[in-house]
Design a protein around this motif. Structure first.
Motif, PDB file in Angstrom:
ATOM      1  N   PRO A   1      -8.054  12.159 -49.258  1.00  0.00           N
ATOM      2  CA  PRO A   1      -8.405  12.989 -48.081  1.00  0.00           C
ATOM      3  C   PRO A   1      -7.299  13.957 -47.668  1.00  0.00           C
ATOM      4  O   PRO A   1      -7.591  15.054 -47.182  1.00  0.00           O
ATOM      5  CB  PRO A   1      -8.662  11.946 -46.989  1.00  0.00           C
ATOM      6  N   PHE A   2      -6.049  13.585 -47.854  1.00  0.00           N
ATOM      7  CA  PHE A   2      -4.941  14.453 -47.457  1.00  0.00           C
ATOM      8  C   PHE A   2      -4.560  15.428 -48.564  1.00  0.00           C
ATOM      9  O   PHE A   2      -4.221  16.578 -48.291  1.00  0.00           O
ATOM     10  CB  PHE A   2      -3.731  13.601 -47.079  1.00  0.00           C
ATOM     11  N   ALA A   3      -4.643  14.965 -49.819  1.00  0.00           N
ATOM     12  CA  ALA A   3      -4.277  15.840 -50.933  1.00  0.00           C
ATOM     13  C   ALA A   3      -5.273  16.961 -51.143  1.00  0.00           C
ATOM     14  O   ALA A   3      -4.923  18.008 -51.710  1.00  0.00           O
ATOM     15  CB  ALA A   3      -4.134  15.021 -52.213  1.00  0.00           C
ATOM     16  N   SER A   4      -6.517  16.791 -50.697  1.00  0.00           N
ATOM     17  CA  SER A   4      -7.537  17.804 -50.943  1.00  0.00           C
ATOM     18  C   SER A   4      -7.556  18.919 -49.899  1.00  0.00           C
ATOM     19  O   SER A   4      -8.204  19.955 -50.117  1.00  0.00           O
ATOM     20  CB  SER A   4      -8.921  17.146 -50.980  1.00  0.00           C
ATOM     21  N   VAL A   5      -6.847  18.754 -48.785  1.00  0.00           N
ATOM     22  CA  VAL A   5      -6.935  19.735 -47.696  1.00  0.00           C
ATOM     23  C   VAL A   5      -6.330  21.066 -48.108  1.00  0.00           C
ATOM     24  O   VAL A   5      -6.971  22.132 -48.010  1.00  0.00           O
ATOM     25  CB  VAL A   5      -6.265  19.191 -46.419  1.00  0.00           C
ATOM     26  N   ALA A   6      -5.086  21.058 -48.572  1.00  0.00           N
ATOM     27  CA  ALA A   6      -4.400  22.311 -48.903  1.00  0.00           C
ATOM     28  C   ALA A   6      -5.055  23.061 -50.055  1.00  0.00           C
ATOM     29  O   ALA A   6      -5.263  24.278 -49.963  1.00  0.00           O
ATOM     30  CB  ALA A   6      -2.926  22.026 -49.206  1.00  0.00           C
ATOM     31  N   PRO A   7      -5.422  22.411 -51.195  1.00  0.00           N
ATOM     32  CA  PRO A   7      -6.118  23.164 -52.251  1.00  0.00           C
ATOM     33  C   PRO A   7      -7.433  23.774 -51.802  1.00  0.00           C
ATOM     34  O   PRO A   7      -7.755  24.919 -52.160  1.00  0.00           O
ATOM     35  CB  PRO A   7      -6.330  22.112 -53.347  1.00  0.00           C
ATOM     36  N   LEU A   8      -8.216  23.035 -51.017  1.00  0.00           N
ATOM     37  CA  LEU A   8      -9.477  23.599 -50.525  1.00  0.00           C
ATOM     38  C   LEU A   8      -9.223  24.748 -49.550  1.00  0.00           C
ATOM     39  O   LEU A   8     -10.007  25.709 -49.496  1.00  0.00           O
ATOM     40  CB  LEU A   8     -10.307  22.508 -49.860  1.00  0.00           C
ATOM     41  N   LEU A   9      -8.145  24.660 -48.793  1.00  0.00           N
ATOM     42  CA  LEU A   9      -7.791  25.752 -47.890  1.00  0.00           C
ATOM     43  C   LEU A   9      -7.414  27.001 -48.680  1.00  0.00           C
ATOM     44  O   LEU A   9      -7.755  28.122 -48.275  1.00  0.00           O
ATOM     45  CB  LEU A   9      -6.646  25.312 -46.984  1.00  0.00           C
TER      46      LEU A   9
ATOM     47  N   HIS B   1      -9.548  30.701 -48.586  1.00  0.00           N
ATOM     48  CA  HIS B   1      -8.931  31.987 -48.253  1.00  0.00           C
ATOM     49  C   HIS B   1      -8.768  32.891 -49.470  1.00  0.00           C
ATOM     50  O   HIS B   1      -8.086  33.918 -49.391  1.00  0.00           O
ATOM     51  CB  HIS B   1      -7.570  31.775 -47.587  1.00  0.00           C
ATOM     52  N   GLY B   2      -9.354  32.502 -50.597  1.00  0.00           N
ATOM     53  CA  GLY B   2      -9.340  33.358 -51.768  1.00  0.00           C
ATOM     54  C   GLY B   2      -8.034  33.408 -52.517  1.00  0.00           C
ATOM     55  O   GLY B   2      -7.859  34.265 -53.390  1.00  0.00           O
ATOM     56  N   VAL B   3      -7.102  32.508 -52.229  1.00  0.00           N
ATOM     57  CA  VAL B   3      -5.840  32.493 -52.965  1.00  0.00           C
ATOM     58  C   VAL B   3      -6.059  31.987 -54.379  1.00  0.00           C
ATOM     59  O   VAL B   3      -5.489  32.504 -55.344  1.00  0.00           O
ATOM     60  CB  VAL B   3      -4.800  31.619 -52.233  1.00  0.00           C
ATOM     61  N   LEU B   4      -6.902  30.962 -54.532  1.00  0.00           N
ATOM     62  CA  LEU B   4      -7.254  30.416 -55.830  1.00  0.00           C
ATOM     63  C   LEU B   4      -8.765  30.303 -55.924  1.00  0.00           C
ATOM     64  O   LEU B   4      -9.430  30.038 -54.908  1.00  0.00           O
ATOM     65  CB  LEU B   4      -6.633  29.016 -56.021  1.00  0.00           C
ATOM     66  N   PRO B   5      -9.336  30.493 -57.121  1.00  0.00           N
ATOM     67  CA  PRO B   5     -10.760  30.181 -57.276  1.00  0.00           C
ATOM     68  C   PRO B   5     -11.004  28.687 -57.109  1.00  0.00           C
ATOM     69  O   PRO B   5     -10.083  27.867 -57.256  1.00  0.00           O
ATOM     70  CB  PRO B   5     -11.066  30.654 -58.704  1.00  0.00           C
ATOM     71  N   LEU B   6     -12.229  28.330 -56.828  1.00  0.00           N
ATOM     72  CA  LEU B   6     -12.540  26.946 -56.515  1.00  0.00           C
ATOM     73  C   LEU B   6     -12.210  26.018 -57.676  1.00  0.00           C
ATOM     74  O   LEU B   6     -11.648  24.935 -57.478  1.00  0.00           O
ATOM     75  CB  LEU B   6     -14.022  26.814 -56.128  1.00  0.00           C
ATOM     76  N   TRP B   7     -12.525  26.444 -58.912  1.00  0.00           N
ATOM     77  CA  TRP B   7     -12.272  25.562 -60.047  1.00  0.00           C
ATOM     78  C   TRP B   7     -10.775  25.341 -60.253  1.00  0.00           C
ATOM     79  O   TRP B   7     -10.348  24.257 -60.651  1.00  0.00           O
ATOM     80  CB  TRP B   7     -12.899  26.142 -61.321  1.00  0.00           C
ATOM     81  N   LEU B   8      -9.965  26.372 -59.954  1.00  0.00           N
ATOM     82  CA  LEU B   8      -8.524  26.220 -60.107  1.00  0.00           C
ATOM     83  C   LEU B   8      -7.949  25.333 -58.994  1.00  0.00           C
ATOM     84  O   LEU B   8      -6.994  24.577 -59.216  1.00  0.00           O
ATOM     85  CB  LEU B   8      -7.854  27.589 -60.104  1.00  0.00           C
ATOM     86  N   ALA B   9      -8.533  25.433 -57.792  1.00  0.00           N
ATOM     87  CA  ALA B   9      -8.091  24.556 -56.704  1.00  0.00           C
ATOM     88  C   ALA B   9      -8.422  23.090 -57.021  1.00  0.00           C
ATOM     89  O   ALA B   9      -7.616  22.187 -56.746  1.00  0.00           O
ATOM     90  CB  ALA B   9      -8.747  24.978 -55.397  1.00  0.00           C
ATOM     91  N   VAL B  10      -9.603  22.865 -57.617  1.00  0.00           N
ATOM     92  CA  VAL B  10      -9.960  21.501 -58.021  1.00  0.00           C
ATOM     93  C   VAL B  10      -9.035  21.009 -59.130  1.00  0.00           C
ATOM     94  O   VAL B  10      -8.620  19.840 -59.149  1.00  0.00           O
ATOM     95  CB  VAL B  10     -11.440  21.449 -58.462  1.00  0.00           C
ATOM     96  N   ALA B  11      -8.680  21.914 -60.049  1.00  0.00           N
ATOM     97  CA  ALA B  11      -7.738  21.535 -61.116  1.00  0.00           C
ATOM     98  C   ALA B  11      -6.376  21.200 -60.545  1.00  0.00           C
ATOM     99  O   ALA B  11      -5.706  20.268 -61.009  1.00  0.00           O
ATOM    100  CB  ALA B  11      -7.631  22.669 -62.127  1.00  0.00           C
ATOM    101  N   LEU B  12      -5.942  21.944 -59.520  1.00  0.00           N
ATOM    102  CA  LEU B  12      -4.664  21.642 -58.881  1.00  0.00           C
ATOM    103  C   LEU B  12      -4.706  20.268 -58.223  1.00  0.00           C
ATOM    104  O   LEU B  12      -3.741  19.503 -58.291  1.00  0.00           O
ATOM    105  CB  LEU B  12      -4.338  22.725 -57.855  1.00  0.00           C
ATOM    106  N   LEU B  13      -5.833  19.952 -57.600  1.00  0.00           N
ATOM    107  CA  LEU B  13      -5.973  18.643 -56.968  1.00  0.00           C
ATOM    108  C   LEU B  13      -5.972  17.529 -58.006  1.00  0.00           C
ATOM    109  O   LEU B  13      -5.304  16.498 -57.834  1.00  0.00           O
ATOM    110  CB  LEU B  13      -7.261  18.610 -56.151  1.00  0.00           C
ATOM    111  N   CYS B  14      -6.690  17.731 -59.099  1.00  0.00           N
ATOM    112  CA  CYS B  14      -6.775  16.694 -60.133  1.00  0.00           C
ATOM    113  C   CYS B  14      -5.464  16.541 -60.901  1.00  0.00           C
ATOM    114  O   CYS B  14      -5.218  15.485 -61.502  1.00  0.00           O
ATOM    115  CB  CYS B  14      -7.906  17.015 -61.106  1.00  0.00           C
TER     116      CYS B  14
END
Length: 384
Positions: free
Chosen positions: A319-327, A331-344
């Motif tokens: 729950p805490f690790a997913s907040v910043a990548p989804l944020l 805001h368009g800094v990263l595409p969604l798939w790249l944000a999920v990859a960063l989280l994983c």
């Protein structure tokens, strides 16, 4: 406990830079304590800040409550004909030993105050804050609210004294000192468990609800949930620390307007959250060792338990690790798939942090920090 804390103390001392003046370094290390003395802050801000510092001390000892109170040895201690004063003195000594890493900002603030005017008043404030925090720690360990009244009054007088003139301020700061000393010296006779609390019906309702929720889960899952629930105080303390890291990260991302520093900050935040969540491995390991004979009687493969521990820690940190990548994705800094990859990408780090906690618990702080730094350096080029 001192052997357990030496690594954190050494890592903190390594922050000292030979080229930086002593005053500048002590102001940095003692910033949490010195912030309350800044004249730019108002009474409301100081009141909240002082309580936050004291809450950190309370959560610090609650996470180690079993070790501080003696664990199973406490039952034998209760049978000894020792006086309340002697037991209180032992409690104070053990809590002070357990809180040694928290003394670093206090000592740094004490050194920094030697270079500032109004030394007597400032040192009284630091001493008041230290004694009030110790009083709250002892109150949290004894699970008795009788000493909370003088401590609350001490906090009100402490913050109010900072708003007064220089002539009356030292006299007012002596009042919290006396109230905190009374709360520390006075040990209320109270039970150390929650069994005496009212609300048996509500406990039965909660027990029925938990039974209905977990009855369809696998035995390993129910076992992990039971261990986490049994150590709820430590887990709650980790949740608060991870929440603070997440909130600070989101605040900086908004302050920097999600510029080029956003992704590196998110990676560092992910590593810090993983380090905090990985301390749960120690609780899980201790529970498995405590019930070793029962665990060996279960039809569970040897490799299944480490895997279940890793999944448990990952679920607590998610729950805490997913907040910043989804944020960043919002805001368009990263595409969604790249944000999920960063989280994983943090999953291998959580798995690697299992081994220091499992095989070298005394060196886990140092080795875990090294693993987190290596992970940040490895994934940095992939997302920046």
């Amino acid at each position: 406990m001192l052997r357990r804390h030496w690594q954190a103390l050494i890592l903190s001392v390594l922050l000292l830079l030979p080229a930086m003046p002593v005053f500048a370094q002590t102001r940095i290390l003692g910033a949490p304590v010195l912030a309350a003395l800044a004249p730019s802050h108002g009474m409301q801000w100081r009141f909240v800040w002082v309580h936050m510092l004291e809450a950190v001390g309370m959560l610090w000892v609650l996470a180690q409550r079993g070790a501080i109170t003696g664990g199973a040895f406490a039952t034998f201690l209760d049978s000894l004909p020792s006086s309340h004063a002697r037991r209180r003195a032992v409690d104070i000594a053990v809590v002070l030993v357990a809180s040694t890493p928290l003394f670093l900002p206090v000592l740094a603030a004490a050194v920094a105050l030697a270079f500032l005017p109004q030394k007597a008043t400032n040192y009284l404030f630091v001493l008041d804050l230290l004694l009030i925090t110790l009083g709250w720690q002892l109150t949290a360990l004894s699970r008795s609210a009788r000493n909370a009244i003088p401590l609350v009054a001490a906090n009100v007088v402490l913050v109010g004294a900072l708003q007064t003139g220089d002539t009356i301020r030292p006299a007012l700061l002596l009042i919290p000192l006396l109230l905190a000393a009374f709360a520390i010296a006075h040990k209320p006779v109270a039970s150390t468990s929650w069994s005496g609390w009212p609300g048996a019906r509500s406990r039965r309702v909660m027990g029925c609800m938990r039974a209905n929720v977990v009855q369809n889960l696998s035995p390993v899952t129910r076992l992990q949930i039971g261990i986490v629930w049994d150590r709820a105080a430590g887990v709650f303390a980790r949740y608060l620390v991870m929440g603070s890291v997440t909130a600070s990260t989101c605040f900086l991302l908004g302050l920097w307007n999600f510029d080029t520093r956003a992704v590196p900050l998110t990676l560092i935040s992910q590593a810090v959250i993983a380090l905090i969540a990985a301390t749960t491995y120690r609780d899980l390991r201790a529970a498995h060792l405590h019930a070793g004979q029962f665990m060996r009687s279960l039809p569970i493969a040897e490799a299944a338990q480490p895997r279940a521990d890793m999944l448990t820690v990952a679920a607590l940190a998610l729950p805490f690790a997913s907040v910043a990548p989804l944020l960043l994705a919002a805001h368009g800094v990263l595409p969604l798939w790249l944000a999920v990859a960063l989280l994983c990408s943090g999953a291998p780090l959580l798995a690697l942090l299992y081994f220091p906690q499992r095989y070298t618990p005394r060196q886990s702080v140092l080795l875990g920090t090294m693993l987190a730094a290596i992970w940040v350096a490895a994934v940095w080029p992939l997302f920046t």
